[in-house]
Design a protein around this motif. Structure first.
Motif, PDB file in Angstrom:
ATOM      1  N   LEU A  83      40.640  45.202  30.460  1.00 34.57           N
ATOM      2  CA  LEU A  83      40.537  46.167  31.164  1.00 34.57           C
ATOM      3  C   LEU A  83      40.721  45.877  32.581  1.00 34.57           C
ATOM      4  O   LEU A  83      41.203  46.490  33.508  1.00 34.57           O
ATOM      5  N   SER A  84      40.322  44.262  32.814  1.00 36.18           N
ATOM      6  CA  SER A  84      40.637  43.778  33.969  1.00 36.18           C
ATOM      7  C   SER A  84      39.128  44.451  35.115  1.00 36.18           C
ATOM      8  O   SER A  84      38.734  44.411  36.032  1.00 36.18           O
ATOM      9  N   SER A  85      37.717  44.401  34.124  1.00 35.44           N
ATOM     10  CA  SER A  85      36.739  44.778  35.418  1.00 35.44           C
ATOM     11  C   SER A  85      36.685  43.435  36.717  1.00 35.44           C
ATOM     12  O   SER A  85      36.902  44.155  37.140  1.00 35.44           O
ATOM     13  N   SER A  86      36.848  42.468  35.943  1.00 35.37           N
ATOM     14  CA  SER A  86      36.242  40.963  36.559  1.00 35.37           C
ATOM     15  C   SER A  86      37.215  41.386  37.797  1.00 35.37           C
ATOM     16  O   SER A  86      37.019  40.905  38.924  1.00 35.37           O
ATOM     17  N   ALA A  87      39.090  41.940  37.975  1.00 40.29           N
ATOM     18  CA  ALA A  87      40.073  42.330  39.408  1.00 40.29           C
ATOM     19  C   ALA A  87      39.493  43.199  40.101  1.00 40.29           C
ATOM     20  O   ALA A  87      39.350  43.011  40.864  1.00 40.29           O
TER      21      ALA A  87
ATOM     22  N   ALA B 218      39.591  34.201  43.996  1.00 39.14           N
ATOM     23  CA  ALA B 218      38.350  33.373  43.792  1.00 39.14           C
ATOM     24  C   ALA B 218      38.278  33.865  42.086  1.00 39.14           C
ATOM     25  O   ALA B 218      37.174  32.999  41.501  1.00 39.14           O
ATOM     26  N   GLU B 219      38.803  34.393  41.736  1.00 36.04           N
ATOM     27  CA  GLU B 219      38.832  34.554  40.469  1.00 36.04           C
ATOM     28  C   GLU B 219      39.381  32.957  39.500  1.00 36.04           C
ATOM     29  O   GLU B 219      38.840  32.515  39.175  1.00 36.04           O
ATOM     30  N   HIS B 220      40.452  32.215  39.987  1.00 31.14           N
ATOM     31  CA  HIS B 220      40.708  30.976  39.722  1.00 31.14           C
ATOM     32  C   HIS B 220      39.911  29.909  39.846  1.00 31.14           C
ATOM     33  O   HIS B 220      38.783  29.454  39.131  1.00 31.14           O
TER      34      HIS B 220
HETATM   35 MG    MG Z   1      39.203  39.550  33.434  1.00 30.87          MG
END
Ligand code: MG
Ligand code: ADP
Length: 391
Positions: A133-137, A167-169
């Motif tokens: 559910l994309s906690s990272s985003a 940032a994620e990349h």
């Molecule tokens: Mg993620």
């Protein structure tokens, strides 16, 4: 509790502020929130110039922060080691790992010429971590929105989302598409975020029927296959595109895929059939929402799941089971459509349903899934929520 409640955002804000007081003795914090996301349809085609149709969910990461007069950033989050980021050196990957997302976002602002002042920050979250559910985003977008507040500046939403993606990349080593950060940044109440992954432009699609709701059911399994599986799928789609001799999947018809079947071989053929059919389904689904043709959306979701299971082979027994339980409940029980969502090999399903039936549906899904797998799933419902914003 089989249908878990979504805590009001104000509770999360107060909790984050209380933590900032407890750990760092700051009053009057600045705070920002960013949601997780779920994709309704358009799976594994973000890297094929396709469409995706996610929404921001009523689950947020909230950060409360205040300037600390030092040349460092001090961070706290539940169940994570404390982190300190020195502002004296260039941002690089470091420990603890969760702070890399924040280092990446700080780096993005520094690249744009901003000087980041030292600050203390506390995070609270009700976005399940690692559940697809994309906690990272949500984490990246919450920090980017906080920095806007601290710096008294505003980035265009698209730029903010791209900064978060970078940032994620670069700092988390995840070569993700644009869906997660776009959904978290652009999300709007009562709207889906249709993203054309060929040109990177989002379009808000109304989801304003008050009688509908979305159930997210986390199967709570994650099969190891996922790392290699994802790369292998990408490679198959590249091979498929080369076999039809095209630059973009958007220019490929099903007839062309059929014609290249022999040259592709069975596996690449089936991957290609998924890509072309899923692009079509997602475009049609967006039109259906625009015209309130909900019956048809259920069919599209079913076809999407079947294609991901049989042609793209990224489902798993637990996802198939959760979807089949929802399908058995059917229209009479309030289910319009159900499918796996996210990368697959575990994670969550998404189910479009009647709001007045959501609790009953969740109870059945919970009980039957648990009975057959001995795994307790996490199930909650949502409507499309507001994207990242200051509180
Ligand atoms: Mg993620
Ligand atoms: P997903 O984005 O699907 O939830 P990821 O593996 O991409 O899963 O991101 C999860 C990672 O993001 C966690 O391991 C952690 O490093 C970071 N993260 C997510 N939520 C929080 C939080 N509330 N506080 C600190 N770090 C978090």
């Amino acid at each position: 509790m089989t249908l878990q409640p979504n805590e009001p955002l104000s509770n999360l804000r107060d909790e984050a502020a209380a933590k900032l007081k407890l750990h760092f003795d700051h009053d009057q914090p600045l705070s920002a929130a960013a949601p997780g996301r779920v994709n309704l349809i358009g799976e594994h085609i973000d890297y094929c110039d396709g469409f995706v149709l996610p929404l921001a969910i009523e689950r947020y990461i909230v950060v409360a922060a205040a300037l600390n007069g030092r040349n460092e950033v001090r961070l706290r989050s539940e169940n994570q080691p404390e982190a300190v980021i020195s502002l004296e050196e260039k941002m690089t990957l470091s420990e603890p790992k969760w702070a890399n997302y924040i280092r990446g976002v700080i780096h993005g602002f520094q690249e744009r010429g901003h000087t980041i002042p030292g600050f203390d920050a506390c995070f609270v979250s009700n976005v399940p971590t690692g559940g697809g559910l994309s906690s990272s985003a949500a984490l990246e977008c919450a920090v980017a929105t906080l920095l806007e507040a601290l710096l008294d500046t505003t980035l265009p939403t698209k730029e903010k989302a791209l900064l978060a993606q970078k940032a994620e990349h670069d700092f988390a080593g995840v070569p993700c598409g644009i869906m997660d950060q776009f959904a978290s940044a652009f999300g709007q109440k009562d709207h889906l975020v249709l993203i054309d992954c060929q040109n990177g432009e989002p379009e808000m699609v109304p989801f304003n029927n008050p009688e509908l709701e979305i159930i997210i059911a986390n199967t709570c399994v994650s099969h190891d296959l996922s790392d290699g599986g994802y790369a292998a799928r990408r490679k198959d789609t590249e091979d498929g595109l080369a076999a039809v001799n095209k630059q973009s999947w958007r220019d490929v018809t099903m007839a062309e895929v059929e014609a290249a079947k022999e040259a592709m071989g069975d596996r690449v053929f089936r991957r290609s059939r998924h890509v072309v059919s899923e692009i079509e389904r997602t475009a049609v689904a967006a039109e259906c929402f625009k015209t309130s043709d909900y019956a048809n959306i259920g069919q599209l979701m079913k076809a999407s799941h079947d294609s991901l299971r049989d042609d793209f082979e990224v489902s798993c027994p637990e996802l198939d089971l959760m979807v089949s339980i929802a399908e058995e409940i059917g229209l009479e029980g309030g289910v319009l459509g159900s499918r796996m969502t996210g990368g697959g090999f575990g994670g969550s399903t998404v189910t479009l349903c009647r709001k007045d039936k959501a609790r009953d549906i969740a109870t059945i899904m919970h009980e039957k899934y648990q009975e057959k797998t001995s795994i307790t799933p996490e199930i909650f419902s949502t409507r499309p929520a507001q994207g990242a914003h200051q509180l």
